[in-house]
Design a protein around this motif. Structure first.
Motif, mmCIF file in Angstrom:
data_model
loop_
_atom_site.group_PDB
_atom_site.id
_atom_site.type_symbol
_atom_site.label_atom_id
_atom_site.label_comp_id
_atom_site.label_asym_id
_atom_site.label_seq_id
_atom_site.Cartn_x
_atom_site.Cartn_y
_atom_site.Cartn_z
ATOM 1 N N ASP A 184 15.222 -36.998 -17.809
ATOM 2 C CA ASP A 184 15.335 -36.873 -16.613
ATOM 3 C C ASP A 184 14.160 -36.491 -14.949
ATOM 4 O O ASP A 184 13.202 -36.508 -15.495
ATOM 5 C CB ASP A 184 16.158 -35.666 -16.465
ATOM 6 C CG ASP A 184 16.441 -34.175 -16.871
ATOM 7 O OD1 ASP A 184 15.393 -34.172 -17.370
ATOM 8 O OD2 ASP A 184 17.306 -34.084 -16.807
ATOM 9 N N THR A 185 14.543 -35.601 -14.152
ATOM 10 C CA THR A 185 13.246 -35.527 -13.244
ATOM 11 C C THR A 185 12.524 -34.694 -13.741
ATOM 12 O O THR A 185 11.744 -33.934 -13.784
ATOM 13 C CB THR A 185 14.175 -35.061 -11.672
ATOM 14 O OG1 THR A 185 14.817 -33.823 -11.908
ATOM 15 C CG2 THR A 185 14.504 -35.664 -11.021
ATOM 16 N N THR A 186 12.953 -33.518 -14.857
ATOM 17 C CA THR A 186 12.356 -32.627 -15.677
ATOM 18 C C THR A 186 10.581 -33.364 -16.308
ATOM 19 O O THR A 186 9.649 -33.271 -16.278
ATOM 20 C CB THR A 186 12.891 -32.101 -16.790
ATOM 21 O OG1 THR A 186 13.306 -32.930 -18.701
ATOM 22 C CG2 THR A 186 13.834 -31.055 -16.268
ATOM 23 N N VAL A 187 10.941 -34.527 -16.694
ATOM 24 C CA VAL A 187 9.682 -35.678 -16.756
ATOM 25 C C VAL A 187 8.462 -35.966 -15.864
ATOM 26 O O VAL A 187 7.309 -36.401 -16.025
ATOM 27 C CB VAL A 187 9.730 -36.535 -17.867
ATOM 28 C CG1 VAL A 187 10.597 -36.344 -19.175
ATOM 29 C CG2 VAL A 187 10.929 -37.684 -16.645
ATOM 30 N N GLY A 188 8.611 -36.006 -14.576
ATOM 31 C CA GLY A 188 8.079 -35.790 -13.243
ATOM 32 C C GLY A 188 9.427 -37.112 -12.070
ATOM 33 O O GLY A 188 10.520 -37.514 -12.661
ATOM 34 N N ASN A 189 9.437 -37.165 -11.264
ATOM 35 C CA ASN A 189 9.211 -37.845 -10.046
ATOM 36 C C ASN A 189 9.117 -39.308 -10.230
ATOM 37 O O ASN A 189 8.279 -39.478 -11.250
ATOM 38 C CB ASN A 189 8.683 -37.496 -8.674
ATOM 39 C CG ASN A 189 9.705 -38.424 -7.679
ATOM 40 O OD1 ASN A 189 10.037 -39.426 -7.639
ATOM 41 N ND2 ASN A 189 9.980 -37.639 -6.974
ATOM 42 N N LYS A 190 11.081 -40.454 -10.117
ATOM 43 C CA LYS A 190 10.487 -41.757 -10.833
ATOM 44 C C LYS A 190 10.085 -42.645 -10.279
ATOM 45 O O LYS A 190 9.453 -43.439 -10.403
ATOM 46 C CB LYS A 190 12.109 -41.809 -10.488
ATOM 47 C CG LYS A 190 13.444 -41.251 -11.606
ATOM 48 C CD LYS A 190 14.667 -41.816 -11.422
ATOM 49 C CE LYS A 190 14.529 -43.409 -12.448
ATOM 50 N NZ LYS A 190 15.971 -43.820 -12.356
ATOM 51 N N LYS A 191 9.040 -42.156 -8.704
ATOM 52 C CA LYS A 191 8.580 -42.806 -8.449
ATOM 53 C C LYS A 191 6.871 -42.385 -7.976
ATOM 54 O O LYS A 191 6.050 -43.087 -7.588
ATOM 55 C CB LYS A 191 8.795 -42.503 -6.829
ATOM 56 C CG LYS A 191 10.188 -43.435 -6.190
ATOM 57 C CD LYS A 191 10.785 -43.152 -5.366
ATOM 58 C CE LYS A 191 11.691 -43.581 -4.549
ATOM 59 N NZ LYS A 191 12.011 -43.052 -3.527
ATOM 60 N N GLU A 192 6.486 -41.698 -9.209
ATOM 61 C CA GLU A 192 5.239 -41.151 -9.257
ATOM 62 C C GLU A 192 4.828 -41.249 -11.258
ATOM 63 O O GLU A 192 5.229 -41.610 -11.910
ATOM 64 C CB GLU A 192 5.342 -39.406 -9.893
ATOM 65 C CG GLU A 192 5.553 -39.004 -8.408
ATOM 66 C CD GLU A 192 5.005 -37.281 -8.620
ATOM 67 O OE1 GLU A 192 4.570 -37.222 -9.264
ATOM 68 O OE2 GLU A 192 5.286 -36.783 -7.313
ATOM 69 N N THR A 193 3.542 -41.933 -11.344
ATOM 70 C CA THR A 193 3.044 -42.684 -12.329
ATOM 71 C C THR A 193 3.022 -42.373 -13.545
ATOM 72 O O THR A 193 3.292 -42.306 -14.948
ATOM 73 C CB THR A 193 1.506 -44.077 -12.703
ATOM 74 O OG1 THR A 193 2.382 -44.927 -10.867
ATOM 75 C CG2 THR A 193 1.127 -44.587 -13.631
#
Length: 415
Positions: free
Chosen positions: A342-351
């Motif tokens: 989920d977003t705890t690994v980062g934003n889905k639009k960021e490499t």
């Protein structure tokens, strides 16, 4: 297992050294098993008794890993130490927010009776030596081990992918598939017309009923921190959540912020965490049932049978993802999934998010991961991280830029 003791138990001298060695061994074995593909994400567990020839096995201490910690990231300080009868002597060190130690493995009760299941481990080793595993096609009765080994005498076993390839062949390059949910496995309309309205309409009632629980207080704390950041950045709709106001006032301000966040389709952890808890109530009460496209179950089953690991990456919380795939119009599909991001690994639009996922999955090359999404910006970010990318074209999905350069599909049967 018994409750933890009032004060942590201290291990000194030779016993302390053996406990430390066992903790280190488990963390190393977990990492090795993960990279070999024998364990995935937070799934599975390993428990080892503290070896000491002077102590009979039934009386040896037990070192057990925590629940909910990625296998490749386990450290010595993450381990729990139990007495032979399951009494918690030493727990894992607290993590960063919410500053709570991970709980002991959910497999604890099973491991305390592990001696009863030793024959299963021996059988598993023998099956592996025969070239058989859960992904092996139906083979009928085995009349002779040589009959099995003979067919593969010149074959090379790949522990990484759990597959077998001839000497002159190559392993499939695709080891993992990471799937988006909205617009990929599930219609966008289900999310926008069912899930979001349910969360919006239920947030006040949910907070009222669960306000005094630690879970809801954590949700409010996380939302308050997000709102403070939003206020500093001038985000529209943000309303300060008081820290010491009356219950009704706090709930009212939380509801106002949540409604604004949902309306703006914010992809933020604080909102997604609360939504997951609200949806849990809906799924448990049979008020919600996830809709997945009709080609999804068959594809998941096929990939599973081929030994391809399938993961989900969504802006929704991991809890929400498990609920979604555990309660679909085709039943519980979680048996085909190896983990959730989920977003705890980062934003889905960021490499960098896809780089983080690549490191977590333990592949040798990012191109061994296929990412399927309906969002062009996500596809671009994943491609920049080296992943193979396919864009999903489903009814109701948004338009794509001209000459976007990605392969597209309308059904998982095309993969």
């Amino acid at each position: 297992m018994a409750a933890a003791s009032a004060a942590p138990f201290t291990f000194n001298g030779a016993v302390g050294s053996r406990v430390k060695e066992t903790k280190t061994l488990i963390s190393e074995v977990c990492r090795q098993f993960y990279h070999l593909g024998w364990e995935s994400g937070t799934g599975g567990s390993i428990t080892i008794k503290v070896h000491d020839d002077s102590i009979p096995k039934p009386h040896q201490l037990i070192v057990m890993p925590p629940s909910g910690v990625q296998k490749e990231r386990m450290m010595e300080e993450d381990m729990h130490v139990l007495s032979p009868d399951g009494f918690l002597l030493s727990e894992s060190s607290p993590k960063s927010w919410p500053n709570k130690p991970p709980k002991c493995s959910d497999y604890g009760p099973l491991f305390l009776k592990a001696e009863c299941y030793r024959y299963l481990f021996d059988a598993a080793i023998k099956l592996y030596q025969l070239g058989l595993n859960r992904s092996t096609p139906s083979h009928g009765p085995i009349r002779s081990p040589n009959a099995v080994l003979g067919r593969h005498r010149n074959a090379k076993v790949s522990a990484k992918a759990g597959t077998r390839s001839p000497n002159n062949g190559t392993e499939p390059s695709r080891r993992c598939i990471v799937l988006d949910i909205e617009g990929t496995t599930t219609p966008i309309s289900f999310v926008t017309d069912v899930l979001f309205p349910y969360a919006r309409d239920s947030v006040g009632k949910h907070l009222e009923l669960t306000y005094d629980t630690a879970e809801t207080q954590d949700d409010i704390k996380l939302l308050r921190a997000q709102v403070e950041e939003d206020l500093e950045n001038g985000v529209a709709g943000a309303v300060s959540i008081p820290t010491d106001g009356e219950k009704e006032e706090i709930i009212a301000t939380v509801v106002t912020n949540v409604e604004a966040m949902i309306k703006a389709d914010r992809k933020i952890t604080s909102l997604k965490q609360l939504q997951g808890h609200i949806w849990r109530t809906g799924f448990q009460g049979n008020e919600l049932e996830t809709v997945v496209f009709n080609d999804v179950p068959e594809a998941l089953e096929k990939w599973h049978s081929l030994g391809i690991k399938v993961y989900i990456y969504s802006s929704g919380s991991r809890l929400a993802q498990r609920l979604l795939f555990g309660n679909t119009n085709y039943g519980d599909l979680r048996k085909y999934l190896c983990g959730f991001f989920d977003t705890t690994v980062g934003n889905k639009k960021e490499t960098k998010s896809y780089i983080e996922i690549t490191e977590s999955l333990g592949v040798d090359n990012p191109s061994e991961i296929l990412f399927v999404t309906d969002v062009y910006q996500e596809a671009t970010a994943a491609k920049a991280a080296g992943l193979e990318v396919i864009i999903s074209i489903r009814p109701g999905n948004g338009p794509l830029p001209d000459n976007h350069g990605f392969r597209t599909i309308t059904s998982f049967s095309e993969i």
